[in-house]
Design an enzyme around this catalytic site. Sequence first.
Site, PDB file in Angstrom:
ATOM      1  N   ASP A 266      -0.069  63.428  32.562  1.00 18.81           N
ATOM      2  CA  ASP A 266       0.948  63.590  33.723  1.00 18.81           C
ATOM      3  C   ASP A 266       0.737  64.925  34.265  1.00 18.81           C
ATOM      4  OD1 ASP A 266       4.362  62.413  33.614  1.00 18.81           O
ATOM      5  OD2 ASP A 266       3.231  63.291  35.282  1.00 18.81           O
TER       6      ASP A 266
HETATM    7  C1  GLC Z   1       5.834  63.444  37.523  1.00 18.07           C
HETATM    8  C2  GLC Z   1       6.141  62.182  36.755  1.00 18.07           C
HETATM    9  C3  GLC Z   1       5.252  61.174  36.652  1.00 18.07           C
HETATM   10  C4  GLC Z   1       4.549  60.975  38.044  1.00 18.07           C
HETATM   11  C5  GLC Z   1       3.646  62.187  38.263  1.00 18.07           C
HETATM   12  C6  GLC Z   1       2.857  62.224  39.691  1.00 18.07           C
HETATM   13  O1  GLC Z   1       6.061  64.521  36.927  1.00 18.07           O
HETATM   14  O2  GLC Z   1       6.668  62.661  35.477  1.00 18.07           O
HETATM   15  O3  GLC Z   1       6.079  60.060  36.318  1.00 18.07           O
HETATM   16  O4  GLC Z   1       4.033  59.866  38.073  1.00 18.07           O
HETATM   17  O5  GLC Z   1       4.577  63.425  37.943  1.00 18.07           O
HETATM   18  O6  GLC Z   1       3.901  62.261  40.534  1.00 18.07           O
END
Ligand code: GLC
Length: 715
Positions: A266
């Site tokens: 993430d």
């Molecule tokens: C965010 C979220 C995730 C998302 C990613 C990219 O922090 O936790 O769900 O897909 O970053 O935006």
Amino acid sequence: MKDKHLVELLKEMTLAEKVGQLVQLTPDFFAQGGEITGPMQQWQMSEAQSYQIGSVLGTHTAEQVYTIQKQYLEKSRLKIPLVFMADVIHGYETIFPIPLAMAASFDEHLIEKAAKLAAKEAAEAGIHVTFSPMADYVKDARWGRVLESNGEDPTLSSVLTAAYVRGYQGATNNLNKDKKRIAACVKHFVGYGAAEGGRDYNTVDLSDLEIYQNYLPAFKAAIDAGAALVMTSFNTVRGIPATANQPLIQDVLRKKLGFEGLVISDWAAVAELIAHRVAADGEEAAKKAFHAGIEMDMMSDCYMNSLAQIITAAPELQQQLDQAVYHVLKLKDRLGLFDDPYRGLNEADLSVHLDTDTRLSTREAAEKTAVLLKNEDILPLSKNQKIALIGPKADSKDIFGAWSWIGKQEDAVSLKEGLSEKHLDLSVLSYAEEEVLSDHYIEEACKLAEQSDVVLLAVGESSEESGEAASLTKLTLSRRQDVLVQEIAKHNPNVVLILFNGRPLVLSDIEESCKAILIGWFPGSEGGHALANLLTGTVEPQGRLPMSFPRSVGQLPLTYGQLSTGRPKTPDNQDQKYISRYMDEENDALYPFGFGLGYGSCEIEQTTITHISEEEGLYEVNARLINHTEKAHRTLLQLYSQDLVTEVARPIRELKQWRKVLVPAKSSIDITFNISETQFAYVHSDLLLKNDPGKIALYIGFDSKQADKIGEIAI
Ligand code: GLC
């Protein structure tokens, strides 16, 4: 078996080029604007490094994708195209209801259709992968991300999560041919929804049994449906952050669930191993994440700055590096990017064509996901009533909710606009966006209420009040909206509450002031049209709660599938002291999982259980529904079970099957559930999913609380 042409390409790559493929950055690093969905760090990066990265996330337009891809390929030595990813969570530009609302449809076909339409718009804008579906199991509405989930039942979530994957990728997964489909990245692996206190990014501490029983099923369903990527979660699992958790990724995800695609972190989660205090610096963070099995580092500089040295110092890791790079190349190949780096883009006309069908589908979705929680013969509205529309959401276009990507609020149909097309005797007290409701507005509202037959009170959350990084300790209506409800009710008892919300809220203090309550969720682009159709009876409300609405925030976490405990509260021990209960609150939800009303009604006239095949362990459950009224009625018939005696403690109810039913007026209809013994398997203390002999009680009804016992089977 690896693809030969990719293996040959891999052999040509330098160590720096291989590491580069494992890095994902936002468009900012190419002097282009994009979506920022996490903490933003800026770090130094050489031009060579820029043109070696593997992926870009968060582009907003086709032009951006085209410009970045063109510029990149001109400078990339091996011309390996970038793969573009984005959070297409409930639509790209035409916005569907939020996922929690979509789950209220209990309709996998609706979900699949919505995902397919969202994929089409996103693909036309050059997106190749969506960070969706979110497969997190949730039971704590303090956590703002319940908005993105499929709710509190693992079985429902599994069915819907797989439907998202089919919709995005296409059933045959021919992503390299069908340029209107995109790859799915199921997230957040695993346990993110169990953040302690419902506080986002907080510690998670779950037993293996709980993880295997309730948190893995939806991921398994997505992987079995062919999800191309898995994103790991921010939280700890068994004390180690998922991003650095080798047993979790290698033993559970790879071996047990059989995932063979790309594992991505993430946002900045690799670098955040330092904040978790399990890594002293970026190099140790990179080492731990790589060892664990993270194959793409989203928005951190750890892999970029340290992975090459780590591999050089430990040549035995070269094979793991090649495997990770192969997974990236394989994804790009599955998408057909080597043949067509501008996949989905019409280079002559880079504008995205929003079609009417998609917009109408968002209206259908909003109509099917709204949940009627109460109606004391006040809905549907009629044309001869003087109707007041009051409240902060009355003419608000802030009805998309979080993660609505590039949806433009000006394109949304507000409740006022939707109702205005219904030729009602409608007076609207518009609301200028203020922090909290002023005394003046409340006074004006009460005056209008007094002059009206019915008051529609449009209240709820703003988009910022739910979603990521939006945890709450109070779930009552915010910004003095509860005061508005109570004051209005003093001036007119005929109050219809219309809620715009991204999560279950606590309605206990206002419920009695309302004769009707309609949960509109964040209904998306066509919200006003859908709600107007529902309020006037053009369409019957048919949504059912995918997540319990608690009586009090103190009950959380809360699910209908709670365990019995050794001292369960039962109807005949209410006055006892030493039982599992609160001194100041009931145990059950104000509105339970599966609950929802329509404008008609029906009854279950009779039920039968037939053992179809002893050998195959098949049973047939039949129910006859009868509608005595003059109106056809849509309902959701639900089949629950209770395993009477088990090796590990099991829930008091488990949803096994459901069926959306239209019961014609003055008619009866027979519904059959075919159920196999295997559906009663559960995870044992040895973490294996299996049946054990014993009696299973079956329940049928219209929600998790009122379902009646219809008999027992012995397996
Ligand atoms: C965010 C979220 C995730 C998302 C990613 C990219 O922090 O936790 O769900 O897909 O970053 O935006």
